[in-house]
Enzyme design. Structure first.
Site, PDB file in Angstrom:
ATOM      1  N   LYS A   1       0.070   5.392  -6.092  1.00 36.92           N
ATOM      2  CA  LYS A   1      -0.978   5.429  -7.132  1.00 36.92           C
ATOM      3  C   LYS A   1      -1.799   6.699  -7.023  1.00 36.92           C
ATOM      4  O   LYS A   1      -2.015   7.414  -7.995  1.00 36.92           O
ATOM      5  CB  LYS A   1      -1.840   4.165  -6.989  1.00 36.92           C
ATOM      6  CG  LYS A   1      -2.995   3.997  -7.945  1.00 36.92           C
ATOM      7  CD  LYS A   1      -4.298   4.584  -7.495  1.00 36.92           C
ATOM      8  CE  LYS A   1      -4.797   4.221  -6.147  1.00 36.92           C
ATOM      9  NZ  LYS A   1      -5.311   2.878  -5.994  1.00 36.92           N
TER      10      LYS A   1
ATOM     11  N   CYS B   1      -1.521   1.771  -3.100  1.00 36.17           N
ATOM     12  CA  CYS B   1      -2.479   2.864  -2.884  1.00 36.17           C
ATOM     13  C   CYS B   1      -1.833   4.251  -2.850  1.00 36.17           C
ATOM     14  O   CYS B   1      -2.320   5.169  -3.518  1.00 36.17           O
ATOM     15  CB  CYS B   1      -3.210   2.669  -1.568  1.00 36.17           C
ATOM     16  SG  CYS B   1      -3.540   0.965  -1.121  1.00 36.17           S
TER      17      CYS B   1
ATOM     18  N   HIS C   1     -26.383  21.835  -1.274  1.00 35.44           N
ATOM     19  CA  HIS C   1     -26.542  22.394  -2.613  1.00 35.44           C
ATOM     20  C   HIS C   1     -25.509  23.477  -2.892  1.00 35.44           C
ATOM     21  O   HIS C   1     -25.218  24.276  -1.999  1.00 35.44           O
ATOM     22  CB  HIS C   1     -27.946  22.988  -2.720  1.00 35.44           C
ATOM     23  CG  HIS C   1     -28.289  23.433  -4.101  1.00 35.44           C
ATOM     24  ND1 HIS C   1     -28.485  22.532  -5.133  1.00 35.44           N
ATOM     25  CD2 HIS C   1     -28.434  24.673  -4.636  1.00 35.44           C
ATOM     26  CE1 HIS C   1     -28.749  23.216  -6.237  1.00 35.44           C
ATOM     27  NE2 HIS C   1     -28.726  24.511  -5.967  1.00 35.44           N
TER      28      HIS C   1
ATOM     29  N   GLU D   1      -6.738   1.741 -13.334  1.00 34.01           N
ATOM     30  CA  GLU D   1      -6.138   2.883 -12.620  1.00 34.01           C
ATOM     31  C   GLU D   1      -4.836   3.325 -13.296  1.00 34.01           C
ATOM     32  O   GLU D   1      -4.619   4.516 -13.542  1.00 34.01           O
ATOM     33  CB  GLU D   1      -5.857   2.506 -11.160  1.00 34.01           C
ATOM     34  CG  GLU D   1      -7.138   2.369 -10.330  1.00 34.01           C
ATOM     35  CD  GLU D   1      -6.867   2.053  -8.864  1.00 34.01           C
ATOM     36  OE1 GLU D   1      -5.747   1.629  -8.527  1.00 34.01           O
ATOM     37  OE2 GLU D   1      -7.794   2.238  -8.051  1.00 34.01           O
TER      38      GLU D   1
ATOM     39  N   TYR E   1      -8.852  -3.575 -11.121  1.00 34.54           N
ATOM     40  CA  TYR E   1      -8.521  -2.296 -10.482  1.00 34.54           C
ATOM     41  C   TYR E   1      -7.230  -1.691 -11.050  1.00 34.54           C
ATOM     42  O   TYR E   1      -7.194  -0.534 -11.437  1.00 34.54           O
ATOM     43  CB  TYR E   1      -8.239  -2.511  -8.985  1.00 34.54           C
ATOM     44  CG  TYR E   1      -9.412  -2.650  -8.064  1.00 34.54           C
ATOM     45  CD1 TYR E   1      -9.791  -1.590  -7.268  1.00 34.54           C
ATOM     46  CD2 TYR E   1     -10.096  -3.846  -7.934  1.00 34.54           C
ATOM     47  CE1 TYR E   1     -10.825  -1.701  -6.358  1.00 34.54           C
ATOM     48  CE2 TYR E   1     -11.135  -3.974  -7.029  1.00 34.54           C
ATOM     49  CZ  TYR E   1     -11.500  -2.903  -6.250  1.00 34.54           C
ATOM     50  OH  TYR E   1     -12.525  -3.019  -5.357  1.00 34.54           O
TER      51      TYR E   1
ATOM     52  N   GLU F   1     -25.717  15.566  -3.648  1.00 32.87           N
ATOM     53  CA  GLU F   1     -27.117  15.765  -3.231  1.00 32.87           C
ATOM     54  C   GLU F   1     -28.069  14.935  -4.087  1.00 32.87           C
ATOM     55  O   GLU F   1     -29.200  14.663  -3.704  1.00 32.87           O
ATOM     56  CB  GLU F   1     -27.507  17.248  -3.276  1.00 32.87           C
ATOM     57  CG  GLU F   1     -27.597  17.818  -4.659  1.00 32.87           C
ATOM     58  CD  GLU F   1     -27.986  19.311  -4.658  1.00 32.87           C
ATOM     59  OE1 GLU F   1     -28.919  19.675  -3.936  1.00 32.87           O
ATOM     60  OE2 GLU F   1     -27.347  20.092  -5.379  1.00 32.87           O
TER      61      GLU F   1
ATOM     62  N   CYS G   1       0.824  -1.207   0.000  1.00 31.31           N
ATOM     63  CA  CYS G   1       0.000   0.000   0.000  1.00 31.31           C
ATOM     64  C   CYS G   1       0.860   1.260   0.000  1.00 31.31           C
ATOM     65  O   CYS G   1       0.664   2.155  -0.821  1.00 31.31           O
ATOM     66  CB  CYS G   1      -0.915  -0.022   1.220  1.00 31.31           C
ATOM     67  SG  CYS G   1      -1.766   1.523   1.505  1.00 31.31           S
TER      68      CYS G   1
HETATM   69  P1  NDP Z   1      -7.793  -8.124 -10.432  1.00 30.37           P
HETATM   70  O1  NDP Z   1      -7.959  -9.497  -9.936  1.00 30.37           O
HETATM   71  O2  NDP Z   1      -8.711  -7.056  -9.959  1.00 30.37           O
HETATM   72  O3  NDP Z   1      -7.815  -8.104 -12.013  1.00 30.37           O
HETATM   73  C1  NDP Z   1      -6.989  -8.933 -12.757  1.00 30.37           C
HETATM   74  C2  NDP Z   1      -7.335  -8.750 -14.201  1.00 30.37           C
HETATM   75  O4  NDP Z   1      -6.415  -9.485 -15.006  1.00 30.37           O
HETATM   76  C3  NDP Z   1      -8.724  -9.262 -14.547  1.00 30.37           C
HETATM   77  O5  NDP Z   1      -9.296  -8.365 -15.461  1.00 30.37           O
HETATM   78  C4  NDP Z   1      -8.444 -10.615 -15.177  1.00 30.37           C
HETATM   79  O6  NDP Z   1      -9.404 -10.978 -16.127  1.00 30.37           O
HETATM   80  C5  NDP Z   1      -7.131 -10.347 -15.864  1.00 30.37           C
HETATM   81  N1  NDP Z   1      -6.335 -11.579 -16.034  1.00 30.37           N
HETATM   82  C6  NDP Z   1      -6.042 -12.500 -15.102  1.00 30.37           C
HETATM   83  N2  NDP Z   1      -5.293 -13.485 -15.646  1.00 30.37           N
HETATM   84  C7  NDP Z   1      -5.110 -13.164 -16.933  1.00 30.37           C
HETATM   85  C8  NDP Z   1      -4.457 -13.794 -18.015  1.00 30.37           C
HETATM   86  N3  NDP Z   1      -3.840 -14.963 -17.859  1.00 30.37           N
HETATM   87  N4  NDP Z   1      -4.472 -13.196 -19.228  1.00 30.37           N
HETATM   88  C9  NDP Z   1      -5.129 -12.017 -19.381  1.00 30.37           C
HETATM   89  N5  NDP Z   1      -5.772 -11.379 -18.407  1.00 30.37           N
HETATM   90  C10 NDP Z   1      -5.766 -11.945 -17.192  1.00 30.37           C
HETATM   91  O7  NDP Z   1      -6.274  -7.776 -10.097  1.00 30.37           O
HETATM   92  P2  NDP Z   1      -5.459  -6.450 -10.106  1.00 30.37           P
HETATM   93  O8  NDP Z   1      -4.092  -6.896 -10.465  1.00 30.37           O
HETATM   94  O9  NDP Z   1      -6.097  -5.375 -10.887  1.00 30.37           O
HETATM   95  O10 NDP Z   1      -5.530  -6.019  -8.584  1.00 30.37           O
HETATM   96  C11 NDP Z   1      -5.302  -6.945  -7.521  1.00 30.37           C
HETATM   97  C12 NDP Z   1      -6.120  -6.573  -6.324  1.00 30.37           C
HETATM   98  O11 NDP Z   1      -5.560  -5.438  -5.713  1.00 30.37           O
HETATM   99  C13 NDP Z   1      -7.554  -6.168  -6.641  1.00 30.37           C
HETATM  100  O12 NDP Z   1      -8.414  -7.264  -6.648  1.00 30.37           O
HETATM  101  C14 NDP Z   1      -7.908  -5.226  -5.528  1.00 30.37           C
HETATM  102  O13 NDP Z   1      -8.495  -5.944  -4.479  1.00 30.37           O
HETATM  103  C15 NDP Z   1      -6.561  -4.679  -5.095  1.00 30.37           C
HETATM  104  N6  NDP Z   1      -6.471  -3.265  -5.512  1.00 30.37           N
HETATM  105  C16 NDP Z   1      -7.320  -2.365  -4.955  1.00 30.37           C
HETATM  106  C17 NDP Z   1      -7.272  -1.058  -5.345  1.00 30.37           C
HETATM  107  C18 NDP Z   1      -8.223  -0.077  -4.756  1.00 30.37           C
HETATM  108  O14 NDP Z   1      -8.815  -0.343  -3.729  1.00 30.37           O
HETATM  109  N7  NDP Z   1      -8.413   1.085  -5.395  1.00 30.37           N
HETATM  110  C19 NDP Z   1      -6.306  -0.571  -6.319  1.00 30.37           C
HETATM  111  C20 NDP Z   1      -5.486  -1.620  -6.876  1.00 30.37           C
HETATM  112  C21 NDP Z   1      -5.576  -2.905  -6.456  1.00 30.37           C
HETATM  113  P3  NDP Z   1     -10.836 -11.619 -15.722  1.00 30.37           P
HETATM  114  O15 NDP Z   1     -11.688 -10.504 -15.255  1.00 30.37           O
HETATM  115  O16 NDP Z   1     -11.300 -12.222 -16.983  1.00 30.37           O
HETATM  116  O17 NDP Z   1     -10.537 -12.635 -14.665  1.00 30.37           O
END
Ligand code: NDP
Length: 457
Positions: A51, A48, A443, A182, A178, A448, A43
């Site tokens: 970012k 976080c 407002h 982002e 996410y 709102e 984080c």
């Molecule tokens: P996520 O699990 O959110 O997303 C991973 C993405 O990668 C999905 O779209 C998935 O597709 C895709 N993917 C997975 N495997 C493959 C593959 N082999 N080939 C192509 N695409 C693939 O992970 P992130 O890395 O974005 O983030 C990890 C975690 O970190 C999040 O779940 C979140 O909890 C946390 N986070 C929170 C934030 C916040 O609170 N603002 C900010 C950043 C991270 P599919 O959907 O098809 O499975």
């Protein structure tokens, strides 16, 4: 005199580990925490915090552009220097690393600088020292996962993104979660020609369908090139380096097309970070996804060993790890049973515009309740009547008709994270639609709108 060196030994000084250590020490326990990388974990260092700082940076050009309608002009050349941003960010992170270190030492926690490995169920080694503890907690977090394909070694993860020596001219971001949306938003806002490639029909799987669709339209308007139903098949380095000596890549997609880019960033999920902590020396069970299995008390398959935060899977969110660390400290040293409530966890995706959400999606609500009402508002924020920007905001409320309770609240728009945090309290307290209706709005704000939605769609 205890037979152990410590009451609690925590492996990992990230969000969960630091909170657990501090609270436990505050409750009178003798605590040590081992960290071999950076204080504050993902984080603070590669998640976080940097970012969000980068998101601020990436908004500036748009804010300046929006200023024109309000009479501001930028007669000089607006320019951006990546090194300044990266170094200022590094400085701020070092400051936070220091704060985390002093929080621990001021609480009386012993900080062991190095990697801790299990020797047995009550013993860990750090370098050439061994320590015994009545309880040991694994709080080692998660690590970016990059799928293997030809040339996947050329793709960087979010870990490297925050320290790039130069800002690329173009970038391909792989993934639809996410991190992908982002970081694509940051790159695009900083002027990088950005393409996001996602293997499914529509990114942000798991979010409300209207939110996903709306975010897609808005993100596209910002200029990010979205390619869905596609994936990277291979990456190869271009032989001829660019004039300034930088490498560039040819990226072949599964549909057979080829893209040229300066950077490939894979944001394809994160996996539990359990490597090289000696779990083979204790009988800790992992699930199929590689996460540490715990019961409702965060106890692993070994009774003296616990796990909190990302390493046990589930919600990979800092505030969740913090709450788990706190709950475990209170259970172990304050005789308080753990009752974590994972319902209605508010979350925000800092893409541009920001998405924030709490409670159920429309599909989940339809599944859970016999009858629901859905309220929606899709409007152009007041600021853009003069800025001229074609950006819209979406707000959505989902209400269980029988109880009148608001069971889901979603927003895509500026400051939605700030707004939804307040709504999350109301939803947690069981607010009904009638409570929303009785609330007088502030407002003029976008927020709102949440208390003035009268007609269900
Ligand atoms: P996520 O699990 O959110 O997303 C991973 C993405 O990668 C999905 O779209 C998935 O597709 C895709 N993917 C997975 N495997 C493959 C593959 N082999 N080939 C192509 N695409 C693939 O992970 P992130 O890395 O974005 O983030 C990890 C975690 O970190 C999040 O779940 C979140 O909890 C946390 N986070 C929170 C934030 C916040 O609170 N603002 C900010 C950043 C991270 P599919 O959907 O098809 O499975």
């Amino acid at each position: 005199m205890s037979e152990y060196d410590f009451d609690l030994f925590v492996i990992g000084a990230g969000s969960g580990g630091v909170r657990l250590s501090r609270i436990a020490a505050g409750l009178g326990a003798k605590v040590a925490v081992a960290e071999d990388r950076y204080m504050g974990g993902t984080c603070v260092n590669v998640g976080c915090v940097p970012k969000k700082l980068f998101v601020y940076a990436s908004h500036v050009a748009e804010d300046v552009e929006d200023g024109a309608g309000f009479g501001w002009s930028n007669s000089g050349n607006l320019s951006f220097d990546w090194n300044t941003l990266r170094e200022n960010k590094n400085k701020e992170i070092s400051r936070l690393n220091g704060i985390y270190g002093s929080l621990l030492s001021n609480s009386g926690v012993t900080v062991c600088d190095g990697r801790a490995r299990f020797v047995d169920k009550n013993t860990v080694s750090v370098g050439d020292k061994t320590y015994t503890a009545k309880h040991i907690t694994i709080a080692t977090g998660s690590w970016p996962f990059i799928p293997e394909f030809p040339g996947s070694e050329h793709a960087i993860s979010s870990n490297e993104f925050f320290f790039l020596p130069d800002l690329p001219k173009s970038a391909i971001v792989l993934g639809g979660g996410y991190i992908a949306v982002e970081l694509a938003g940051i790159l695009n806002g900083l002027g990088v020609n950005t393409t996001l490639i996602y293997r499914g029909d529509l990114f942000l799987r798991g979010f409300d369908e209207d939110v996903r669709q709306f975010a897609k339209d808005e993100i596209k308007k910002k200029g990010i090139n979205l390619k869905f139903n596609n994936n990277i098949a291979s990456i190869s380095i271009n032989n001829a380096a660019t004039q300034d000596g930088k490498v560039s890549y040819s990226v072949t997609l599964e549909d057979g097309s080829t893209e040229q880019t300066d950077l490939v960033l894979a944001a394809t999920g994160r996996k539990a970070h359990v490597q090289d902590i000696g779990i083979e020396n204790v009988d800790i069970k992992l699930n199929k996804a590689g996460n540490i299995i715990v019961d409702e008390n965060f106890t692993t398959s070994v009774d003296s060993i616990f796990a909190v935060g990302d390493v046990k899977g589930g919600y990979q969110l800092t505030p969740v790890a913090l709450a788990e660390g706190m709950a475990l400290a209170n259970k172990l040293f304050n005789n308080t049973p753990i009752c974590m409530d994972y319902e209605n966890i508010a979350t925000a995706v800092f893409c541009q515009p920001t998405i924030a959400t709490v409670g159920l999606t429309e599909i989940q609500a339809r599944d859970r309740f016999t009858d629901i009402d859905v309220y929606k508002s899709d409007f152009r924020a007041m600021k853009h009547t003069i800025s001229g920007r074609d950006e819209r905001t979406l707000m959505k409320l989902i209400v269980d008709k029988e109880s009148d309770k608001v069971v889901g609240c979603h927003m895509v728009g500026p400051e939605s994270g700030e707004i939804i945090q307040g709504i999350a309290i109301a939803i947690k307290a069981g607010a009904t639609k009638a409570h929303f209706d009785q609330t007088i709005g502030i407002h003029p704000t976008a927020a709102e709108e949440f208390v003035t939605m009268r007609e269900p769609v």
